[in-house]
Scaffold this motif. Sequence first.
Motif, PDB file in Angstrom:
ATOM      1  N   PHE A  69       0.869  -1.171   0.000  1.00 12.29           N
ATOM      2  CA  PHE A  69       0.000   0.000   0.000  1.00 12.29           C
ATOM      3  C   PHE A  69       0.904   1.217   0.000  1.00 12.29           C
ATOM      4  O   PHE A  69       1.731   1.381   0.892  1.00 12.29           O
ATOM      5  N   ARG A  70       0.786   2.069  -1.018  1.00  9.59           N
ATOM      6  CA  ARG A  70       1.643   3.253  -1.147  1.00  9.59           C
ATOM      7  C   ARG A  70       0.791   4.512  -1.249  1.00  9.59           C
ATOM      8  O   ARG A  70       0.038   4.679  -2.203  1.00  9.59           O
ATOM      9  N   PHE A  71       0.934   5.398  -0.267  1.00  8.83           N
ATOM     10  CA  PHE A  71       0.289   6.703  -0.347  1.00  8.83           C
ATOM     11  C   PHE A  71       1.149   7.607  -1.212  1.00  8.83           C
ATOM     12  O   PHE A  71       2.385   7.568  -1.143  1.00  8.83           O
ATOM     13  N   VAL A  72       0.505   8.456  -2.023  1.00  7.95           N
ATOM     14  CA  VAL A  72       1.222   9.348  -2.942  1.00  7.95           C
ATOM     15  C   VAL A  72       0.723  10.773  -2.747  1.00  7.95           C
ATOM     16  O   VAL A  72      -0.490  11.024  -2.747  1.00  7.95           O
ATOM     17  N   GLU A  73       1.680  11.690  -2.596  1.00  7.09           N
ATOM     18  CA  GLU A  73       1.367  13.122  -2.526  1.00  7.09           C
ATOM     19  C   GLU A  73       2.123  13.818  -3.646  1.00  7.09           C
ATOM     20  O   GLU A  73       3.353  13.705  -3.751  1.00  7.09           O
ATOM     21  N   PHE A  74       1.393  14.547  -4.500  1.00 10.96           N
ATOM     22  CA  PHE A  74       1.997  15.286  -5.595  1.00 10.96           C
ATOM     23  C   PHE A  74       2.271  16.724  -5.165  1.00 10.96           C
ATOM     24  O   PHE A  74       1.383  17.399  -4.650  1.00 10.96           O
ATOM     25  N   LYS A  75       3.506  17.159  -5.391  1.00 12.93           N
ATOM     26  CA  LYS A  75       3.885  18.559  -5.187  1.00 12.93           C
ATOM     27  C   LYS A  75       4.534  19.074  -6.468  1.00 12.93           C
ATOM     28  O   LYS A  75       5.498  19.837  -6.436  1.00 12.93           O
ATOM     29  N   THR A  76       3.992  18.668  -7.603  1.00 18.15           N
ATOM     30  CA  THR A  76       4.560  19.068  -8.888  1.00 18.15           C
ATOM     31  C   THR A  76       4.231  20.512  -9.237  1.00 18.15           C
ATOM     32  O   THR A  76       4.860  21.085 -10.116  1.00 18.15           O
ATOM     33  N   ASN A  77       3.257  21.089  -8.549  1.00 21.66           N
ATOM     34  CA  ASN A  77       2.922  22.490  -8.803  1.00 21.66           C
ATOM     35  C   ASN A  77       3.410  23.408  -7.680  1.00 21.66           C
ATOM     36  O   ASN A  77       3.056  24.585  -7.640  1.00 21.66           O
ATOM     37  N   ALA A  78       4.228  22.867  -6.758  1.00 20.73           N
ATOM     38  CA  ALA A  78       4.773  23.692  -5.675  1.00 20.73           C
ATOM     39  C   ALA A  78       5.669  24.763  -6.284  1.00 20.73           C
ATOM     40  O   ALA A  78       6.411  24.507  -7.233  1.00 20.73           O
ATOM     41  N   GLU A  79       5.582  25.950  -5.729  1.00 21.31           N
ATOM     42  CA  GLU A  79       6.324  27.070  -6.292  1.00 21.31           C
ATOM     43  C   GLU A  79       7.457  27.500  -5.377  1.00 21.31           C
ATOM     44  O   GLU A  79       7.434  27.244  -4.178  1.00 21.31           O
TER      45      GLU A  79
END
Length: 197
Positions: A100-110
């Motif tokens: 089980f892998r939780f994923v958090e995207f921060k590809t739009n972090a500035e």
Amino acid sequence: MAVDQVAIDRLRLDEAFTKKMLHRAFDECWTVKCDELLLVVDDDESKVSRFGTDNEDVEKGLLVFNEQRREIVLLSIDNQLLRGVQGGVADCALFDDKQFRFVEFKTNAEGRSQKAARNAIEKAGQQLKNTIRIFAEGEKTVNVDFENAVTLSCHVVLSRNFPATQSAIQDYQMAFATETGVYLNFDSETLWEEPEK
């Protein structure tokens, strides 16, 4: 019975969350694929994580190499299963009957500074910790020891040009693992056959 149903049934995920807590019914929040190469993205328009398509930019997603073509469930959490949770939650989870892998995207972090990078990493870490806690509490209500039922890990997907240093990432990985006992990965690619520990 397909692996996705085994994984969901084994963890009793559809029973683990009270209806008052859910934004959408559990069955509306997941999809499954068994392709050899999967792209997971956080859709800018809908604000929901989903499997990507062939014509989408891999730079904004998590590539999952699934050489054994296992059925992998994508559970959209933020703005789909749960909404408006104080402290935030992970964008999604990828799982099967073993991991089980939780994923958090921060590809739009500035930001272009190390401070901005640390802040994005720390915010992602807090969202992941909060999600682990929420899932563990929900699973406890249905007598499932979530953290021992599967190999649990977390992913933070940063923009490829975000100024996070390798030492800052390693320091945060160590602190996260010490606090939670869960491995935290910052790579934008992962091999599904090798559970992350």
